[in-house]
Design a protein around this motif. Structure first.
Motif, short mmCIF file in Angstrom:
data_model
loop_
_atom_site.label_atom_id
_atom_site.label_comp_id
_atom_site.label_asym_id
_atom_site.label_seq_id
_atom_site.Cartn_x
_atom_site.Cartn_y
_atom_site.Cartn_z
N GLN A 191 -72.44 -10.41 10.82
CA GLN A 191 -71.10 -10.81 11.23
C GLN A 191 -70.07 -9.73 10.92
O GLN A 191 -69.09 -9.57 11.65
N ALA A 192 -70.29 -8.99 9.83
CA ALA A 192 -69.33 -7.97 9.41
C ALA A 192 -69.27 -6.79 10.38
O ALA A 192 -68.26 -6.09 10.42
N VAL A 193 -70.32 -6.58 11.17
CA VAL A 193 -70.38 -5.38 12.00
C VAL A 193 -70.50 -5.68 13.50
O VAL A 193 -70.66 -4.75 14.30
N THR A 194 -70.44 -6.97 13.88
CA THR A 194 -70.58 -7.30 15.30
C THR A 194 -69.54 -8.32 15.74
O THR A 194 -68.89 -8.97 14.92
N GLN A 195 -69.43 -8.46 17.05
CA GLN A 195 -68.64 -9.50 17.69
C GLN A 195 -69.54 -10.21 18.72
O GLN A 195 -70.51 -9.61 19.21
N PRO A 196 -69.27 -11.49 19.05
CA PRO A 196 -70.08 -12.18 20.06
C PRO A 196 -70.19 -11.34 21.34
O PRO A 196 -69.22 -10.75 21.80
N LYS A 218 -74.36 -15.60 19.09
CA LYS A 218 -74.14 -15.23 20.50
C LYS A 218 -74.20 -13.72 20.71
O LYS A 218 -73.37 -13.12 21.39
N LEU A 219 -75.20 -13.12 20.09
CA LEU A 219 -75.45 -11.69 20.24
C LEU A 219 -76.67 -11.48 21.13
O LEU A 219 -77.51 -12.37 21.28
N ARG A 220 -76.75 -10.32 21.74
CA ARG A 220 -77.90 -10.00 22.60
C ARG A 220 -78.84 -9.05 21.85
O ARG A 220 -78.39 -8.22 21.06
N ALA A 221 -80.12 -9.18 22.13
CA ALA A 221 -81.13 -8.37 21.46
C ALA A 221 -81.68 -7.32 22.41
O ALA A 221 -81.95 -7.62 23.57
N VAL A 222 -81.81 -6.09 21.92
CA VAL A 222 -82.59 -5.08 22.63
C VAL A 222 -83.75 -4.73 21.70
O VAL A 222 -83.55 -4.34 20.55
#
Length: 474
Positions: A191-196, A218-222
């Motif tokens: 959460q500290a380094v990403t946004q949805p 609500k993050l996407r994975a590669v």
């Protein structure tokens, strides 16, 4: 914590060197236990432990009623168990329902826990921790109740910083945040380094809890191809970093779950340099780092961090006490952000478990417990691996990790591992089907087995039965 080699470890190292020098050749019988005792002036127990360690390393094999022999050269796992080739684009994640069903199944004590995420409870020093907890609570000062909020108990944090320092990883005094297990630490760091909507690079296969967190946030994975021996493919990762706008990487360099891969030191250093060059934070999941089968703890990627970009997360849940739920994050330059998120979510980690573990660490028993635990897990891993090779279809491929307590199986392509899982559950045996370990459920004929239950009399029969089921589907 650095340890001098024991007598059996030194003996195993000497024999390993003799093999490297060609003095002990493949197929050659090792000296008898009696002969080695006489030559080296050691006890039979020391020789058996040394030979067992060599077997764990895959350097010797036991032949019934004959003795120990130097193993013949084998094809590397890299040749037999190939890295997956993930989809090149980022993927939406939806695995929670399947993961929840698996976790529900492992709570039933009547079910053989080959699909569990934890080692056997009897391996942990429950009574000693209880005594430490009672002792610590009697010493509790009123001001400690509030001073430990958010960042965690200072005595425990100091003990953790000492262990980091002894691994060659000095931490700033305010960098550590004690959490409710490693999963909260990983959640907070992400959460500290990403946004949805952001893209996060993960291994393929990866631990299903990582996929659950990405789904929730609500993050996407590669997914990045991951070697079953040496970990994530750095060339593939570099290509993704050039092509995609990646917000963070979530990787497990030490004894990756589910593969058990151990990233070599040079590769860890190159990983940290690559991510620093691209300005991408690394969330390092290191919950299995203490469960190594070799002589020394492998350093974390955090050891090579010079920019504060590695957020190192771990816990005591896999190596000391699952139920205490005490983890932590050494979050580098993001430590203040992680503390703020902790304050806004759970606020604090329960104080009594922290105090109990801090007291237990202060008694000096932790490293002795770890040595015993490592030996038991390493022996059981080799034992169950032999059972798998004996009872599963002949074309089954299985990893041989150097730590942790998981085996990753590649079954014949005709075997639907999810159907096998459901069939086994009906017989009271859990397993972890491969579809859990990828955002796009690619590992349809793969299986993860938990081998962290030495002494459980049901394991042998369950592995045999699971193998026979797989054979009937092949």
């Amino acid at each position: 914590m650095p340890q001098h080699p024991t007598r059996y470890e030194q003996l195993a190292d000497d024999m390993t060197q003799a093999m490297s020098d060609g003095l002990l050749k493949p197929g050659e019988r090792l000296p008898s236990v009696r002969e080695t005792c006489h030559r080296r002036g050691v006890s039979p127990s020391t020789v058996f432990q040394a030979y067992g360690l060599l077997e764990t390393r895959g350097l010797v094999e036991v032949r019934p009623r004959s003795g120990f022999y130097v193993s013949a050269p084998k094809r590397s796992l890299r040749a037999s168990l190939q890295p997956a080739v993930p989809r090149p684009e980022a993927t939406e994640v939806a695995v929670s329902a399947l993961a929840f069903d698996l976790l529900e199944s492992t709570r039933d004590p009547a079910v053989v826990p080959l699909g569990s995420a934890f080692p056997r409870g009897s391996l942990f020093p429950v009574d000693a921790l209880a005594r430490s907890g009672a002792r610590a609570m009697r010493r509790l000062k009123p001001e400690q109740v509030t001073s430990a909020l958010t960042a965690g108990d200072e005595t425990l944090r100091q003990a953790l910083r000492k262990r980091y320092a002894l691994q060659g990883v000095p931490l700033a005094s305010d960098e550590l945040v004690v959490t409710n297990g490693a999963l909260e630490a990983l959640n907070l760091c992400l959460q500290a380094v990403t946004q949805p909507g952001d893209v996060v690079a993960i291994e393929s296969p990866t631990f299903y809890a990582a996929l659950q967190v990405l789904e929730r946030l609500k993050l996407r994975a590669v997914e990045i191809a991951t070697d079953p021996v040496e970990g994530v493919d750095l060339d593939a990762l570099a290509a993704v970093l050039t092509r995609e706008r990646v917000a963070a990487c979530w990787l497990m360099p030490n004894f990756q779950n589910p593969l058990g891969a151990l990233m070599p030191v040079a590769r860890k250093r190159a990983l940290v340099d690559l991510l620093a060059h691209h300005g991408v934070p690394l969330i390092e999941d290191d919950v299995y780092g203490e469960l190594y089968a070799d002589l020394r703890r492998p350093p974390p990627a955090k050891a090579f961090d010079t920019t504060g970009g590695v957020l190192h997360c771990s816990s005591f849940s896999k190596c000391l006490s699952p139920g205490y739920r005490v983890g932590w994050a050494a979050a580098g330059r993001f430590a203040r952000d992680v503390q703020r998120l902790k304050m806004m979510s759970s606020l604090a980690t329960s104080l009594p478990p922290q105090l109990a573990i801090a007291d237990y660490l202060g008694q000096g028993a932790y490293d002795r417990h770890l040595r015993q635990l490592r030996a038991l897990l390493a022996d059981e891993q080799q034992r169950v691996r032999r059972l798998v090779l004996r009872h599963f279809p002949a074309s089954t491929r299985v990893t041989q990790p150097r730590g942790g307590y998981f085996l990753w199986l590649e079954l014949p392509p005709t075997v639907d591992a999810l159907a096998l899982h459901h069939r086994a559950m009906a017989a009271g045996i859990s397993s972890a089907p491969g579809v859990l370990f990828s955002a796009d459920r690619r590992f349809t004929h793969h299986l993860r087995l938990n081998v962290g239950h030495p002494g459980d009399p049901r394991i042998d029969g369950a592995v045999r039965q699971l193998g026979e089921m797989a054979a009937s589907m092949a």
